[in-house]
Design a protein around this motif. Structure first.
Motif, PDB file in Angstrom:
ATOM      1  N   LEU A 164      42.585   8.152   7.269  1.00  0.00           N
ATOM      2  CA  LEU A 164      41.369   8.277   8.078  1.00  0.00           C
ATOM      3  C   LEU A 164      40.923   6.879   8.494  1.00  0.00           C
ATOM      4  CD1 LEU A 164      38.285  10.498   7.570  1.00  0.00           C
ATOM      5  CD2 LEU A 164      37.946   8.023   7.482  1.00  0.00           C
ATOM      6  N   HIS A 191      41.389  10.778  12.317  1.00  0.00           N
ATOM      7  CA  HIS A 191      42.272  11.116  11.206  1.00  0.00           C
ATOM      8  C   HIS A 191      43.656  11.473  11.739  1.00  0.00           C
ATOM      9  CE1 HIS A 191      40.259  15.408  11.463  1.00  0.00           C
ATOM     10  NE2 HIS A 191      40.907  15.105  12.547  1.00  0.00           N
ATOM     11  N   ALA A 196      43.854  15.591   8.615  1.00  0.00           N
ATOM     12  CA  ALA A 196      43.140  16.657   9.316  1.00  0.00           C
ATOM     13  C   ALA A 196      43.458  18.017   8.720  1.00  0.00           C
ATOM     14  CB  ALA A 196      43.491  16.632  10.800  1.00  0.00           C
ATOM     15  N   GLY A 219      45.504  15.985  14.674  1.00  0.00           N
ATOM     16  CA  GLY A 219      44.942  14.670  14.402  1.00  0.00           C
ATOM     17  C   GLY A 219      44.283  14.088  15.636  1.00  0.00           C
ATOM     18  N   ARG A 222      38.103  12.818  14.957  1.00  0.00           N
ATOM     19  CA  ARG A 222      37.550  13.757  13.973  1.00  0.00           C
ATOM     20  C   ARG A 222      36.082  14.031  14.242  1.00  0.00           C
ATOM     21  NH1 ARG A 222      37.632  14.884   8.115  1.00  0.00           N
ATOM     22  NH2 ARG A 222      35.483  14.933   7.356  1.00  0.00           N
ATOM     23  N   SER A 223      35.300  12.953  14.499  1.00  0.00           N
ATOM     24  CA  SER A 223      33.857  13.133  14.646  1.00  0.00           C
ATOM     25  C   SER A 223      33.207  11.879  15.198  1.00  0.00           C
ATOM     26  CB  SER A 223      33.225  13.475  13.289  1.00  0.00           C
ATOM     27  OG  SER A 223      33.432  12.393  12.379  1.00  0.00           O
ATOM     28  N   TYR A 249      31.418  17.106  14.503  1.00  0.00           N
ATOM     29  CA  TYR A 249      32.860  17.256  14.577  1.00  0.00           C
ATOM     30  C   TYR A 249      33.369  17.375  16.010  1.00  0.00           C
ATOM     31  CZ  TYR A 249      32.704  18.218   9.548  1.00  0.00           C
ATOM     32  OH  TYR A 249      32.509  18.128   8.197  1.00  0.00           O
ATOM     33  N   SER A 250      34.631  16.969  16.188  1.00  0.00           N
ATOM     34  CA  SER A 250      35.309  17.122  17.472  1.00  0.00           C
ATOM     35  C   SER A 250      35.624  18.596  17.716  1.00  0.00           C
ATOM     36  CB  SER A 250      36.600  16.309  17.478  1.00  0.00           C
ATOM     37  OG  SER A 250      37.534  16.857  16.546  1.00  0.00           O
ATOM     38  N   VAL A 253      38.340  20.163  15.403  1.00  0.00           N
ATOM     39  CA  VAL A 253      37.850  20.470  14.055  1.00  0.00           C
ATOM     40  C   VAL A 253      36.931  21.683  14.090  1.00  0.00           C
ATOM     41  CG1 VAL A 253      36.462  19.617  12.123  1.00  0.00           C
ATOM     42  CG2 VAL A 253      38.104  18.100  13.247  1.00  0.00           C
TER      43      VAL A 253
END
Length: 275
Positions: A164, A191, A196, A219, A222-223, A249-250, A253
């Motif tokens: 990460l 990540h 992930a 991957g 992530r956020s 979060y993306s 995710v």
């Protein structure tokens, strides 16, 4: 007049020396950042702080369940000039100040993993328990000036469950140089696919056991997150601290069945006694 000037000169020298000594005494922290624990008060050798905090946080990554949790606080530290070796909670490491504008840190940390019982509502049933693991944490902050008012930050966490990375900017409020006051950081978190899928992926066996759709993440982002830290000395020995974190979060995710919420959040407060 000449006699008065002769008396005034040593008084001024004494006053300036006192102010210099006072300024040196006030600069107790390795860097004046509330997020960086430093109990040395500017002195080389051992220092020790012990306390307790309470956090209100999500039960696990992606959870929509919240709860309170008691957490130990403080650290054992040994300082030598611009280098500090520390044992804090579940991390053993070193941090050092270089050229007044670089703060470097390396630590070995312990990750508790995730258990099905972390969800009181049974949302993790069938996913199995994740093993505990040891992670290597590398971090660097680059200040724009020696007063550490603004900086860039980068962090890499790697271990048996992938890697990460975190990159962002920070700002410190107030004029304190003893590690108290408050600061805020705005970061982007990335990540790899292994990390992930450890947190949000569902393999075929887990899908069959849980009834959730099989999910594989690739991957990437992530956020986007923001965190706030506060620290204040009540007196010579007692310190109060506070922290807050929000991570959004993306889309990848958020699409995972494990992510029952679009964000992760926590708020904590605690007290530390410095020996």
């Amino acid at each position: 007049m000449i006699k008065f000037a002769g008396l005034l000169f040593p008084v001024l020298i004494t006053a300036l020396s006192f102010q210099t000594a006072l300024a040196q005494d006030e600069k107790t922290a390795l860097v004046p950042l509330p997020s960086v624990q430093d109990f040395s008060k500017g002195k080389d050798g051992w220092s020790f702080g012990l306390g307790l905090g309470i956090e209100y946080e999500t039960a696990y990554e992606g959870s929509d369940e919240f709860g309170f949790e008691l957490q130990p606080a403080g650290a054992v530290q040994w300082r030598s000039g611009d280098d500090v070796f520390f044992f804090a909670g579940e991390a053993l490491g070193w941090r050092g100040l270089r050229s007044d504008t670089w703060l470097l840190e390396a630590a070995v940390a312990f990750d508790e993993g995730r258990e099905e019982s972390d969800s009181d509502d049974g949302h993790l049933d069938g996913l199995g328990d994740q093993d505990e693991s040891v992670e290597l944490v590398l971090q660097g902050r680059r200040a724009f000036a020696a007063d550490w008012r603004n900086w860039l930050v980068g962090r890499v966490v790697t271990g048996g469950d992938g890697t990460l990375g975190l990159f962002g900017v920070g700002h410190r409020f107030g004029n304190q140089i003893d590690g108290t006051g408050s600061e805020v950081n705005l970061v982007a978190v990335f990540h790899d696919s292994e990390y992930a899928n450890t947190g949000f992926g569902i393999d075929a066996a887990q899908a069959a056991a849980s009834g959730l759709d099989e999910t594989t993440l690739s991957g990437g982002l992530r956020s986007i997150g923001i965190d706030y830290n506060y620290r204040h000395y009540i007196n010579e020995n007692w310190q109060i601290y506070g922290e807050a974190l929000f991570e959004y979060y993306s889309s990848e995710v958020r699409d995972s069945p494990i992510a029952r919420s679009n964000y992760e959040a926590e708020v904590g407060v605690g007290f530390i006694y410095i020996f």
